[in-house]
Design a protein around this motif. Structure first.
Motif, short mmCIF file in Angstrom:
data_model
loop_
_atom_site.label_atom_id
_atom_site.label_comp_id
_atom_site.label_asym_id
_atom_site.label_seq_id
_atom_site.Cartn_x
_atom_site.Cartn_y
_atom_site.Cartn_z
N ASN A 1 -2.95 6.42 3.46
CA ASN A 1 -2.29 7.30 2.49
C ASN A 1 -3.13 7.38 1.23
O ASN A 1 -4.03 6.58 1.00
N SER A 2 -2.82 8.39 0.43
CA SER A 2 -3.59 8.67 -0.79
C SER A 2 -3.17 7.73 -1.91
O SER A 2 -2.02 7.28 -1.98
N ASP A 3 -4.10 7.42 -2.81
CA ASP A 3 -3.77 6.72 -4.06
C ASP A 3 -3.26 7.68 -5.12
O ASP A 3 -2.73 7.23 -6.15
N GLU A 4 -3.45 8.98 -4.90
CA GLU A 4 -3.30 9.92 -6.00
C GLU A 4 -2.04 10.75 -5.87
O GLU A 4 -1.91 11.53 -4.93
N PRO A 5 -1.10 10.60 -6.82
CA PRO A 5 0.11 11.42 -6.78
C PRO A 5 -0.26 12.89 -6.89
O PRO A 5 -1.05 13.26 -7.77
N LYS B 1 -6.17 4.35 0.88
CA LYS B 1 -6.31 3.08 1.61
C LYS B 1 -5.70 3.23 2.98
O LYS B 1 -4.90 4.14 3.21
N MET C 1 0.84 -1.20 0.00
CA MET C 1 0.00 0.00 0.00
C MET C 1 0.88 1.26 0.00
O MET C 1 1.01 1.94 1.01
N PRO C 2 1.50 1.57 -1.14
CA PRO C 2 2.44 2.70 -1.18
C PRO C 2 1.73 4.05 -1.23
O PRO C 2 0.63 4.15 -1.78
N PRO C 3 2.35 5.08 -0.66
CA PRO C 3 1.77 6.43 -0.77
C PRO C 3 1.68 6.88 -2.22
O PRO C 3 2.56 6.56 -3.03
N ASP C 4 0.63 7.61 -2.55
CA ASP C 4 0.49 8.25 -3.86
C ASP C 4 0.46 7.21 -4.98
O ASP C 4 0.91 7.49 -6.11
N HIS C 5 -0.10 6.05 -4.69
CA HIS C 5 -0.12 4.93 -5.65
C HIS C 5 -1.23 3.99 -5.18
O HIS C 5 -1.42 3.81 -3.98
N ALA C 6 -1.95 3.42 -6.13
CA ALA C 6 -3.00 2.46 -5.77
C ALA C 6 -2.40 1.24 -5.08
O ALA C 6 -1.21 0.94 -5.24
N SER C 7 -3.20 0.54 -4.29
CA SER C 7 -2.76 -0.71 -3.65
C SER C 7 -2.30 -1.70 -4.72
O SER C 7 -2.84 -1.75 -5.82
N HIS D 1 -1.80 -5.65 -5.39
CA HIS D 1 -2.37 -6.90 -4.85
C HIS D 1 -1.67 -8.13 -5.40
O HIS D 1 -1.64 -8.34 -6.61
#
Lengths: 139, 139
Positions: free
Chosen positions: B130-134, B109, A43-49, A51
């Motif tokens: 954290n956000s998904d969005e850069p 997420k 689950m990285p920041p600024d990036h979608a999960s 899987h």
């Protein structure tokens, strides 16, 4: 006298995290993937999960081609509950572009969730982190 | 026949998260703090970790004076292990400044870690997201 069970398990989880850290810092894709569960979620920041094993391997492969990472965990607190363990960490990191240029630096915190597999090995099932620094360049 | 123990516990954790969500969306400081453990650690993006009841209450008090939040959890997966539970969520959120102006929107997420207290109540011990969005404006 043998160490209490939870002490032994906590030490096993700590060794698993140390193996993950060594592998990340060596851009060792096989070493990173040896720690991940097949059904893990990154689950990285600024990036979608991200899987599952195939997607996580692709993520780290791309990352290691772009940047040389140097992570250190500046604190760790591990709690074991049955087949599951949680580790709360703080980190200091730098990311140096493979093609040259200055390293991005970051400090922050994260949570690791481990599950014990039938083999007895602890495997990472979730990893999430974020920066402490508003507007920082992220590692 | 009674529901299996873990099903009942999973439902209890889900109800605790629902209470947290209602309280956050109502800017209800008492309701939020009723869900937190005394020794919890809030781990917001772009901000240092917030440790313990007093600091967490101060954080939410300041936040609720600044912004009206609307959070929805778009997915939830709960795993109970003994006295501990973890919940992986995805969220959609908006934050509207109290003084007016456009709402910041975010999707992302997070992980909730709950501990069961001696009273039987589940209480939040760690919350990170954290956000998904850069480059998004964060909620």
């Amino acid at each position: 006298m043998a160490a209490p069970l939870t002490d032994r398990e906590t030490a096993e989880v700590a060794r698993t995290t140390a193996a993950l850290l060594r592998a990340v810092n060596a851009s060792d894709l096989g070493g990173v993937m040896a720690v991940w569960s097949d059904a893990g979620v990154l689950m990285p920041p600024d990036h979608a999960s991200v899987h599952g094993r195939m997607e996580i391997e692709r993520y780290f492969d791309r990352l290691f081609r772009q940047r040389r990472l140097t992570f250190a965990f500046t604190s760790s607190e591990i709690h074991v509950a049955g087949d599951t363990a949680f580790e709360r960490v703080t980190y200091a990191a730098s990311a140096r572009p493979i093609e040259g240029g200055p390293a991005a630096r970051d400090i922050g915190k994260g949570l690791h969730v481990y599950r014990r597999e039938p083999t007895g090995a602890w495997r990472l099932v979730a990893d999430i982190w974020n920066s402490d620094e508003p507007g920082s360049r992220r590692a």
